[in-house]
Motif scaffolding. Structure first.
Motif, short mmCIF file in Angstrom:
data_model
loop_
_atom_site.label_atom_id
_atom_site.label_comp_id
_atom_site.label_asym_id
_atom_site.label_seq_id
_atom_site.Cartn_x
_atom_site.Cartn_y
_atom_site.Cartn_z
N GLY A 284 0.76 -1.26 0.08
CA GLY A 284 0.02 -0.05 -0.01
C GLY A 284 0.97 1.25 0.17
O GLY A 284 0.25 2.46 0.02
N LYS A 285 2.16 1.18 -0.17
CA LYS A 285 3.14 2.22 -0.25
C LYS A 285 4.12 2.04 -1.08
O LYS A 285 4.34 0.88 -1.27
N THR A 286 4.96 3.01 -1.56
CA THR A 286 5.90 3.09 -2.40
C THR A 286 7.28 2.42 -1.89
O THR A 286 7.26 2.50 -0.51
N LEU A 287 8.16 1.57 -2.39
CA LEU A 287 9.23 1.11 -1.86
C LEU A 287 10.17 2.29 -1.28
O LEU A 287 10.74 2.17 -0.10
N ARG A 288 10.07 3.36 -2.06
CA ARG A 288 11.03 4.71 -1.56
C ARG A 288 10.38 5.25 -0.36
O ARG A 288 11.16 5.55 0.51
N ALA A 289 9.11 5.24 -0.30
CA ALA A 289 8.40 5.69 0.91
C ALA A 289 8.78 5.09 2.23
O ALA A 289 9.19 5.50 3.36
N SER A 290 9.09 3.63 2.00
CA SER A 290 9.25 2.70 3.06
C SER A 290 10.74 2.77 3.56
O SER A 290 10.97 2.88 4.79
N ILE A 291 11.53 3.03 2.58
CA ILE A 291 13.10 3.26 2.87
C ILE A 291 13.28 4.80 3.51
O ILE A 291 13.98 4.74 4.47
N GLU A 292 12.46 5.73 3.20
CA GLU A 292 12.61 6.89 3.71
C GLU A 292 12.18 6.98 5.14
O GLU A 292 12.80 7.67 6.19
N SER A 293 11.23 6.23 5.50
CA SER A 293 10.68 5.95 6.88
C SER A 293 11.34 5.21 7.83
O SER A 293 11.21 5.54 9.15
N GLU A 294 11.89 4.15 7.08
CA GLU A 294 12.53 3.03 8.18
C GLU A 294 14.03 3.02 8.10
O GLU A 294 14.60 2.29 8.95
N CYS A 295 14.76 3.79 7.09
CA CYS A 295 16.19 3.72 7.33
C CYS A 295 16.53 5.01 7.41
O CYS A 295 16.10 6.21 7.50
N SER A 296 18.13 5.03 7.57
CA SER A 296 18.89 6.21 7.92
C SER A 296 20.11 6.18 7.54
O SER A 296 20.62 5.26 7.01
#
Length: 235
Positions: free
Chosen positions: A210-222
């Motif tokens: 339900g979300k883009t891979l980019r959005a997941s990386i932006e919210s979960e990685c650093s």
């Protein structure tokens, strides 16, 4: 940054290093790479760790799972998309004990030969014939036969054959689920599929999560790791 082959070799070594073995990583790499890629991985593994990949597989796995991985590493799967329906019916009977066995003998030579030698279109036809015979799909047959990490590995093997893009999208979704992010799985998939089918995986991932891979990386990685992944993934 490591090349896809270098990172595959690293992940395989990491999966077998120390206590315990991560079966899903072994399947995720060994089952999904073509013969040329597997040969390159074996050469890189030897170069980086001064030992044979096959010997480490033998030392860190057991039984039919070892035999399955060793056969996959040979890279002898038939190429092309030709389907022999009679062969599919015969193979389905072997997997199901002529339609009488709810469990699949995952250690049998027949299972290993079918799963490692038949082309993917032929395997799909076999799975369809298996379902006709048994009234349930091959996934249920595997679930009836074992549980835990080994079950997940064998399920992954079948999923890679039937829907490789779906397999990776599901693994990416798992990488972000629960407490913390499975960094090694995330990096392995993004790096190894970046020049192959990452665009398709991104589409499937959005359908699944339900979300883009980019959005997941932006919210979960650093950090730098996040920057590198975002560069590879793009928009």
């Amino acid at each position: 940054m490591m090349t896809p082959v270098e990172y595959d070799a690293y992940c395989l070594h990491d999966a077998m290093d120390g206590m315990g073995t991560t079966e899903s990583t072994l399947i995720g790499i060994i089952c999904t790479r073509n013969a040329k890629e597997k040969q390159a991985i074996k050469e890189q593994y030897k170069k980086a760790y001064k030992k044979d990949l096959e010997k480490d597989v033998i030392g860190d796995t057991s039984g039919g799972f070892t035999a399955l991985l060793l056969e996959l590493l040979k890279g002898e799967r038939e190429q092309g998309t030709a389907v022999n329906q009679k062969q599919a019916q015969e193979d389905a009977k072997k997997l199901s004990g002529n339609g009488k066995e709810k469990k699949i003998d995952l250690n049998s030579k027949e299972f290993i030969e079918i799963m490692t030698k038949r082309n993917k279109a032929q395997l799909k036809a076999t799975f369809e014939e298996y379902k006709k015979l048994m009234g349930h799909d091959i996934y249920q047959g595997i679930a009836n036969s074992m549980s835990g990490d080994a079950e997940d590995a064998y399920i992954g093997l079948v999923t890679v054959v039937e829907d490789p893009v779906g397999f990776y999208a599901d693994r990416l979704s798992r990488a972000f689920s629960g407490l913390g992010t499975n960094d090694s799985m995330l990096i392995r998939i993004v790096v190894s599929r970046s020049e192959i089918d990452l665009a398709e995986i991104k589409v499937k991932y959005k359908e699944v999560s339900g979300k883009t891979l980019r959005a997941s990386i932006e919210s979960e990685c650093s950090g730098d790791y996040k920057k590198i992944l975002l560069e590879i993934v793009g928009e």
